[in-house]
Design an enzyme around this catalytic site. Structure first.
Site: not given
Ligand SMILES: *Cc1c(COP(=O)(O)O)cnc(C)c1O
Length: 401
Positions: A72, A244, A332
């Site tokens: 995100g 990838t 956080c």
């Protein structure tokens, strides 16, 4: 009772859905590179595209409007970075629409990106929120103008759960000629999200907040909106995100949204019951508390409470000893003692913000867990208040009552 395990921190991350886990384990042998033309590659490609279809369908998008990303945070960084005029690919149009409007309660991955871009030529304006965490549409109207390239407003706040009216905001933003982004990481899979109804140009999804794996996310970019990759160097994702593909993660994300589609409505009703019981239980058992966030326009599983006269960190650690996992402010922000920027923006003072706990419930949460928490919490708060010299109730120190 102390052997009961209660995980009430779903807004920080969620456990893998058993169906997601099963599908990922079954696919563990799939190692092909989706860019390869042989059978190994084609198998991986088929899985990536099947997941893209599931994610697109879940939010009402076209397949080609979905870009798989690493998180995100990456999706949010990518969108904001489109509007800095370091290159002539700037979506806002160089020199013209170099203002970004966002809110004071965004996730740090938006706020810190905005701050960084402000040093690289963008102008950033911040919308205030009221005591419930809602932005003011009149303030937004006053800020909009032909200098504004992007408005980024989160759909649901991770700390207090407040929902914004993204549909109404987008209409105003588009009328002014700017683009609209919403960080819907906490909204997708909990409330209905339809990109056509919302009208947004960009929308962010993260896998690990919806019982999918960590390290994978999706960015919706509306067809026709010009775009410039943050990560360059490959043709993956139609040249829009090099590297990838995280094939296993993408597979897990696809299965996760599929399960959300099946479970979210029933789960919502259950979350409403659990949150009501938790909120009313806390109000009935503990004095000197206040509830943060909007009383109705809020995520059903998220309850943020300020307990006067305690440190949130102490509450968290005591509850952890009882097998209960909660969070203070946002995950956080823990590790630092800065009070939550979200609570401060809603007008909560620093001291009360320090005494705030976020309970975030999810699909495997039960009423038994709420009851257990309500058994443990009053004693925990009392114990901490009695140790504190700062907490004086009605002029009498709690310990001497
Ligand atoms: C968790 C979260 C993010 C970040 O998502 P990651 O996949 O962990 O990078 C962004 N916005 C909100 C609102 C979140 O809750």
């Amino acid at each position: 009772m102390a052997d009961m395990k209660v995980y009430f921190d779903h807004n920080a991350t969620t456990p893998l859905h058993p169906e997601v886990k099963k599908e990922m384990i079954a696919a563990m042998e799939m190692f092909g590179n989706p860019s390869s033309m042989h059978a190994y590659g084609r198998e991986a490609r088929a899985n990536v595209e099947a997941s893209r279809r599931k994610v697109a369908e879940f939010i009402g998008a076209h397949d080609e409007e979905i870009i798989f990303v690493g998180s995100g945070s990456e999706a949010n960084n990518t969108v904001l970075s489109l509007f800095v005029c370091a290159t002539n690919q700037c979506v806002g149009g160089c020199g013209m629409r170099s203002t970004i409007i966002t809110t004071r309660i965004e996730h740090p991955c938006v706020l810190e990106t905005a701050e960084c871009l402000a040093h690289r030529g963008a102008h950033v304006k911040y919308l205030d929120v009221d005591r419930y965490g809602k932005i003011d549409l009149d303030q937004l109207q006053g800020m909009l103008g032909d200098d504004v390239g992007l408005v980024s407003v989160m759909m649901a706040n991770n700390e207090i759960g407040t929902l914004q009216d993204i549909e109404a905001i987008t209409k105003m933003v588009h009328a002014s000629g700017a683009y609209m982004h919403t960080d819907a990481v906490q909204a997708v899979g909990k409330v209905p999200v339809d990109v056509r109804r919302l009208g947004v140009d960009f929308l962010t999804i993260s896998g690990h907040k919806i019982y999918g794996p960590k390290g994978v996310g999706a960015l919706f970019v509306k067809k026709g909106v010009s775009y410039c990759p943050l990560i360059r160097g490959g043709h993956q994702e139609r040249g829009r995100r090099a590297g990838t593909e995280n094939t296993l993660g993408i597979l897990g994300l696809g299965r996760a949204v599929e399960m959300r589609a099946l479970e979210m409505t029933e789960e919502h009703n259950r979350m409403v019951q659990l949150k009501t019981a938790l909120k009313e239980g806390i109000e009935a058992r503990i004095d000197d508390i206040s509830i943060n966030g909007h009383p109705t326009d809020s995520l059903a599983g998220t309850l943020n409470v300020s307990f006067e006269g305690v440190e949130g960190e102490a509450v968290l650690l005591y509850l952890d000893l009882e097998g209960i996992a909660v969070s203070t402010g946002s995950a956080c922000a823990s590790g630092s003692l800065d009070p939550s920027h979200v609570l401060l923006a809603t007008g909560v003072d620093a001291e009360r913000a320090h005494g705030s706990i976020r309970f975030s419930m999810g699909r495997e949460s039960t009423m038994q867990e709420v009851d257990y928490l309500l058994d443990v919490l009053p004693g925990t708060i009392n114990k901490i208040r009695n140790m504190s010299t700062a907490y004086i109730k009605g002029g009498v120190h709690a310990a001497s009552r």
